[in-house]
Scaffold this motif. Structure first.
Motif, PDB file in Angstrom:
ATOM      1  N   LEU A   5      -3.041  -2.605  -2.274  1.00  0.00           N
ATOM      2  CA  LEU A   5      -4.217  -2.337  -1.460  1.00  0.00           C
ATOM      3  C   LEU A   5      -4.394  -0.830  -1.297  1.00  0.00           C
ATOM      4  O   LEU A   5      -3.421  -0.075  -1.331  1.00  0.00           O
ATOM      5  CB  LEU A   5      -4.095  -2.987  -0.085  1.00  0.00           C
ATOM      6  N   VAL A   6      -5.641  -0.400  -1.136  1.00  0.00           N
ATOM      7  CA  VAL A   6      -5.939   1.016  -0.931  1.00  0.00           C
ATOM      8  C   VAL A   6      -6.422   1.216   0.496  1.00  0.00           C
ATOM      9  O   VAL A   6      -7.062   0.346   1.094  1.00  0.00           O
ATOM     10  CB  VAL A   6      -6.998   1.531  -1.930  1.00  0.00           C
ATOM     11  N   ILE A  10     -17.484  -0.998  -1.710  1.00  0.00           N
ATOM     12  CA  ILE A  10     -16.164  -1.618  -1.838  1.00  0.00           C
ATOM     13  C   ILE A  10     -16.239  -3.068  -2.320  1.00  0.00           C
ATOM     14  O   ILE A  10     -15.234  -3.626  -2.744  1.00  0.00           O
ATOM     15  CB  ILE A  10     -15.353  -1.551  -0.532  1.00  0.00           C
ATOM     16  N   ALA A  11     -17.440  -3.687  -2.246  1.00  0.00           N
ATOM     17  CA  ALA A  11     -17.543  -5.077  -2.707  1.00  0.00           C
ATOM     18  C   ALA A  11     -18.978  -5.409  -3.072  1.00  0.00           C
ATOM     19  O   ALA A  11     -19.923  -4.936  -2.443  1.00  0.00           O
ATOM     20  CB  ALA A  11     -17.031  -6.037  -1.632  1.00  0.00           C
ATOM     21  N   LEU A  51      -8.594  -1.680   7.444  1.00  0.00           N
ATOM     22  CA  LEU A  51      -7.582  -0.656   7.177  1.00  0.00           C
ATOM     23  C   LEU A  51      -7.284  -0.514   5.692  1.00  0.00           C
ATOM     24  O   LEU A  51      -7.237   0.598   5.160  1.00  0.00           O
ATOM     25  CB  LEU A  51      -6.280  -0.993   7.924  1.00  0.00           C
ATOM     26  N   PHE A  52      -7.066  -1.642   5.013  1.00  0.00           N
ATOM     27  CA  PHE A  52      -6.704  -1.645   3.600  1.00  0.00           C
ATOM     28  C   PHE A  52      -7.441  -2.775   2.900  1.00  0.00           C
ATOM     29  O   PHE A  52      -7.713  -3.821   3.491  1.00  0.00           O
ATOM     30  CB  PHE A  52      -5.188  -1.849   3.409  1.00  0.00           C
ATOM     31  N   THR A  53      -7.748  -2.558   1.616  1.00  0.00           N
ATOM     32  CA  THR A  53      -8.422  -3.597   0.832  1.00  0.00           C
ATOM     33  C   THR A  53      -8.038  -3.456  -0.632  1.00  0.00           C
ATOM     34  O   THR A  53      -7.677  -2.365  -1.090  1.00  0.00           O
ATOM     35  CB  THR A  53      -9.956  -3.496   0.987  1.00  0.00           C
ATOM     36  N   TYR A  96       0.868  -1.180   0.000  1.00  0.00           N
ATOM     37  CA  TYR A  96       0.000   0.000   0.000  1.00  0.00           C
ATOM     38  C   TYR A  96       0.904   1.230   0.000  1.00  0.00           C
ATOM     39  O   TYR A  96       2.072   1.165   0.392  1.00  0.00           O
ATOM     40  CB  TYR A  96      -0.961   0.003   1.197  1.00  0.00           C
ATOM     41  N   ARG A  97       0.371   2.344  -0.502  1.00  0.00           N
ATOM     42  CA  ARG A  97       1.199   3.522  -0.740  1.00  0.00           C
ATOM     43  C   ARG A  97       1.412   4.380   0.505  1.00  0.00           C
ATOM     44  O   ARG A  97       2.386   5.131   0.587  1.00  0.00           O
ATOM     45  CB  ARG A  97       0.574   4.378  -1.854  1.00  0.00           C
ATOM     46  N   GLU A  98       0.513   4.294   1.466  1.00  0.00           N
ATOM     47  CA  GLU A  98       0.604   5.145   2.645  1.00  0.00           C
ATOM     48  C   GLU A  98       1.788   4.742   3.524  1.00  0.00           C
ATOM     49  O   GLU A  98       2.104   3.545   3.652  1.00  0.00           O
ATOM     50  CB  GLU A  98      -0.692   5.059   3.472  1.00  0.00           C
TER      51      GLU A  98
END
Length: 257
Positions: A131-132, A152-153, A109-111, A37-39
């Motif tokens: 993941l975002v 989200i899903a 937190l992330f998906t 993930y980028r964060e």
């Protein structure tokens, strides 16, 4: 001591050979890859990553889970994973994807927000998942009414996210019992009825734009909305069900983010 060392070395070599032969004979090569993930966020030791292998071949039906791997205290990205599955369940004509999420307790937190194909139709056994982050700024816990719910899903399959207000989302307005939102392409509005944990939607009116890339998403979104009969809110997720079937999952977000 020298003899013992040689025996141990020999045992280790034999185990490696047996494992390679087993993979070659059974075809049980695992799916391997990474989660990123980028964060710049460090996960707490209580975090857990979950990776799933899904069969998404049946159009309009919930995907079938063929393998799950959970990683406790996954650490910093890139996070390596190894996902085992039974090759007897794999058919060349079917389509398979990998989905992942990272939670800390009940908090998502992330998906993943897109499908990552594996195994068939030109895809292989290696996959790197991006993941975002899920926005956690709205107050906890969010209310059913008046919250900007971001899709989200659909079933267990993640959906691509887009910037608001073009993202697929739902907002239940208390005034007038009006449900408004975006189904992935078109804006919609309609009525809703809520009684305890029962929730249903009336006929939805929508705009008539044609969006080539999201027409399938929109069709599945609207079909799922027509079958909703109850809901639950877990942490910051709104989960909509038709009977026992999970139809849609939303996360509380800010409309301008």
């Amino acid at each position: 001591m020298l003899l013992a060392s040689l025996l141990l070395a020999a045992c280790g070599d034999n185990e490696d050979v047996r494992e390679e032969v087993s993979v070659a004979v059974t075809g049980a090569e695992p799916i391997v890859g990474t989660l990123s993930y980028r964060e710049r966020i460090a996960l707490r030791p209580s975090a857990q990553a979950e990776i799933r292998l899904l069969d998404v071949s049946a159009a309009g039906a919930p995907p079938t889970t063929l393998g799950i791997r959970r990683l406790d205290d996954p650490g910093l990205p890139p996070i390596d994973f190894r996902l085992e599955f039974n090759p007897a369940n794999i058919e060349e004509r079917n389509q398979y994807v990998v989905r992942a999420e990272i939670r800390d307790g009940d908090r998502l937190l992330f998906t993943t927000d897109q499908a990552y194909p594996v195994l068939t139709r030109g895809a292989g056994y290696n996959v790197d998942l991006m993941l975002v982050a899920v926005d956690h700024e709205p107050p906890q816990p969010p209310a059913l009414l008046g919250t900007y719910w971001k899709l989200i899903a659909l079933g267990q399959l993640p959906v691509p996210t887009r910037p608001p207000p073009q993202d697929a989302h739902l907002l239940l307005q208390e005034e007038g019992d009006s449900a408004v939102g975006n189904s992935g392409c078109n804006r919609f509005t309609g009525g809703y009825l809520v009684d305890g944990n029962s929730l249903s939607f009336g006929p939805l009116a929508s705009t008539r734009m044609a969006c080539v890339d999201t027409m399938e998403l929109e069709a599945r979104f609207l079909d799922a909305m027509s079958r909703v009969d109850r809901y639950e809110i877990v942490d910051r997720e709104l989960r909509l069900f038709g009977g026992d079937e999970p139809l849609m999952t939303f996360v509380a977000a800010k409309a301008g983010v």
